[in-house]
Motif scaffolding. Structure first.
Motif, mmCIF file in Angstrom:
data_model
loop_
_atom_site.group_PDB
_atom_site.id
_atom_site.type_symbol
_atom_site.label_atom_id
_atom_site.label_comp_id
_atom_site.label_asym_id
_atom_site.label_seq_id
_atom_site.Cartn_x
_atom_site.Cartn_y
_atom_site.Cartn_z
ATOM 1 N N GLU A 1 0.746 -1.107 -0.105
ATOM 2 C CA GLU A 1 0.102 0.017 -0.092
ATOM 3 C C GLU A 1 0.867 1.061 -0.016
ATOM 4 O OE1 GLU A 1 -3.835 -0.314 2.578
ATOM 5 O OE2 GLU A 1 -2.882 1.355 2.955
ATOM 6 N N TYR A 2 1.824 1.179 1.152
ATOM 7 C CA TYR A 2 2.917 2.250 1.109
ATOM 8 C C TYR A 2 3.523 2.438 -0.491
ATOM 9 C CZ TYR A 2 1.936 2.748 5.934
ATOM 10 O OH TYR A 2 1.599 3.051 7.159
ATOM 11 N N LYS A 3 3.935 1.257 -1.005
ATOM 12 C CA LYS A 3 4.608 1.360 -2.229
ATOM 13 C C LYS A 3 3.789 1.767 -3.489
ATOM 14 C CE LYS A 3 8.067 -2.368 -3.074
ATOM 15 N NZ LYS A 3 8.288 -3.722 -3.239
ATOM 16 N N TYR B 1 1.714 3.873 -3.054
ATOM 17 C CA TYR B 1 1.744 5.452 -2.622
ATOM 18 C C TYR B 1 3.042 6.030 -3.202
ATOM 19 C CZ TYR B 1 0.998 9.539 0.343
ATOM 20 O OH TYR B 1 0.668 10.874 0.833
#
Lengths: 140, 450
Positions: free
Chosen positions: A129-131, A133
């Protein structure tokens, strides 16, 4: 849906410590130890009465976000409190405001818990999910 | 071969009686260490240990040469406007020293884990003075011990057996019989189960309890029936225990420090302890988490005059927690590149801060795969100080210890974290020289001369 108002504490546990010091953050063990919400037996009973099926997971919601974690009954926790070991799951709902001290709201934050059928995210899914982002907002 | 008296590179206790059996370049057996210590020693053999540098190529990681990883890292740091150097709690003081040099050279920020853990304790130390003692006093003198908002059975597993409850010292020959343990916490922790007294307080009400204790200590009466979830008679009992002991120590943890009130909680407790010293000896030791988190405070204070969260962008050190501390910097999106050494901010920072980490170029120096390495642009394997290299670290009571080297690191290019940092430092200097942007700084050269 039934919502219970609680006070959220986060902190270390020995098992979570052993997992992270042993370099096993990317394994399922980490999820087993850190994606857990410790709940008082009476609160658990109350939640169970209000949920349709057996109660395995809860959604923890604060003013900063929400996260799905497994439930564990723990008689050391006082009624109206919950405890989540420190880690990426707990930190999804922790307020980053530091009261001008540098230290975010790791203890004593207001939260709500509710029974849920959603799955607990893997450590890898959290990073993905952060990736995404990162790919979306990467600084040029 | 059995190596004795190894210092453990895990928590703030930095236990110095570990025995390690080594065969070839592998650790076979660990004795005396706790679960966390044993796992860390044995992790050097595991497949999760990073052994070569990696760089991001789209969504993939590719293996690269050490020289290239160092060069690209230096380039990222050099090209950014406000780089942040974060981490440092699980590496040696020598590496931290070079880290401060890099921050000064670049005009960036330097900060470490204490910024989001015990920062209120450090600020309270500056405001009110610090009634500190060493753990030797706990072993030899302390007959009354309070764990306030700390749970060493889970976070510092050998604390009770090595330093407090179960040890025998000069004036505590009876061991556990000669000591009383009290725990003040919001939940009945594992430590509370072992204690003589447990005071369960309401969350975020520590300062009320401290104030009530101060009122009673000064000889006034309390009109309330219940304060902070405790009966007044219980508070009186706690005060009498504190006044009546020969030597007391409060071990404060994040339960006190990170609850609402933060700095004010700790400052009030420091003042209470100072007043109790009119009756008997009493001290405070913060339960620092990592084995060298206290060392960072020491080194940075020596170099810049400030304990954490230092901003060198003005050309001189500037410190203002809440403004220059790592979580606030990330949430305000002020920094534009980050070097992260011996830390895992992606796991342990609030989500809002991690989102900024994901946006900016990130260099990670770590020993194993962590969520942070997966978000990094460059991953450099670190050297485990205390296992693969020697170094100095400071225990939670600010006593410096020298770590032993037990085995060789799994690569030949560098032999310590200090060397990695030095290589990056000289690469940045080189870039500055090439582009004629050198600034006047007192770097490593000057320090090694003195």
């Amino acid at each position: 849906m039934f919502v219970m108002k609680v006070i959220l504490n986060t902190g270390s546990t020995i098992k979570q410590g052993a997992v992270i010091k042993g370099g096993k953050k990317m394994t399922d063990k980490y999820k087993e130890e850190a994606a857990v919400c410790h709940v008082n037996p009476n609160d658990f009973r109350n939640l169970l009465l209000r949920s349709d099926k057996e109660l395995k997971r809860v959604k923890v919601k604060t003013r900063c976000g929400e996260v799905v974690v497994n439930v564990k009954v723990d008689d050391r926790i006082a009624e109206g409190h919950i405890f989540i070991p420190r880690g990426p799951w707990a930190n999804r709902v922790i307020d980053a405001y530091t009261f001008d001290s540098g230290s975010p709201f790791y203890k004593g934050m207001d939260a709500e818990i509710m029974p849920t059928d959603e799955d607990v995210m893997d450590c890898r899914e959290l990073i993905m999910e952060y990736k995404e982002y990162k790919n979306k907002n990467k600084k040029k | 071969m059995i190596i004795r008296e190894v210092t453990c590179p895990v928590c703030g206790c930095a236990c110095d009686d570990i025995e390690v059996r080594v065969e070839g370049n592998r650790i076979i057996e660990v004795r005396n260490a706790c679960t966390m210590g044993t796992k860390k020693f044995l992790s050097v053999n595991s497949e999760n240990r990073l052994r070569v540098p990696f760089m991001r190529d789209g969504n993939e990681f590719i293996e690269v040469k050490w020289e290239r990883a160092i060069k690209e890292s230096a380039k990222i740091l050099y090209e950014s406007n406000y780089p942040l150097l974060y981490g440092w709690s699980e590496t040696s003081c020598e590496a931290i020293k070079v880290g401060v040099d890099i921050a000064e050279l670049l005009g960036g920020f330097i900060d470490n884990q204490s910024s989001h853990c015990h920062s209120p304790t450090i600020i309270a130390e500056q405001r009110s003075g610090f009634p500190l003692c060493t753990l030797g006093m706990a072993i030899n003198y302390a007959d009354f011990i309070i764990y306030w908002g700390s749970n060493p059975e889970e976070s510092h597993p050998r604390h009770l057996s090595h330093f407090t409850a179960y040890t025998r010292g000069i004036y505590t020959e009876g061991g556990r019989r000669d000591r009383k343990i009290a725990v003040i916490d919001v939940r009945k922790t594992k430590t509370a189960k072992l204690a003589n007294f447990f005071f369960q307080i309401k969350p975020n009400s520590d300062i009320e309890l401290i104030s009530a204790l101060r009122v009673l200590l000064r000889g006034h009466e309390l009109n309330e029936k219940e304060i902070a979830g405790l009966k007044v008679s219980d508070i009186k009992k706690l005060l009498n225990l504190m006044k009546g002991c020969n030597y007391g120590i409060v071990f404060i943890g994040l339960g006190l420090v990170s609850s609402l009130g933060k700095v004010n909680n700790v400052e009030a407790l420091f003042d209470l302890i100072k007043e109790i010293n009119n009756y008997t000896r009493f001290s405070i030791i913060p339960m620092r988490g990592h084995y060298n988190v206290a060392g960072f405070t020491q080194v940075l204070t020596w170099r810049s005059g400030y304990p954490f969260a230092v901003d060198y962008s003005r050309g001189y050190p500037y410190y203002n927690p809440g403004e220059t501390s790592v979580i606030d910097l990330l949430c305000r999106k002020e920094i534009d590149a980050m070097l992260c050494i011996a830390a895992d901010p992606v796991s342990h920072f609030p989500r809002k801060a991690v989102e900024r980490i994901a946006e900016i170029p990130l260099i990670t120096i770590d020993i194993t795969k962590t969520p942070t390495t997966y978000l990094s642009d460059i991953v450099i394997p670190g050297v485990i100080c205390g296992i693969e290299s020697t170094g100095t670290y400071y225990r939670m009571d600010n006593v410096p210890l020298t770590a032993k080297k037990i085995i060789d690191p799994p690569f030949k290019f560098v032999s310590s974290d200090e060397e990695i940092m030095q290589k990056i430092y000289y690469k940045i200097k080189r870039l500055m020289k090439d582009e004629g942007t050198e600034r006047g700084t007192e770097g490593i050269e000057k320090i090694t001369q003195t």
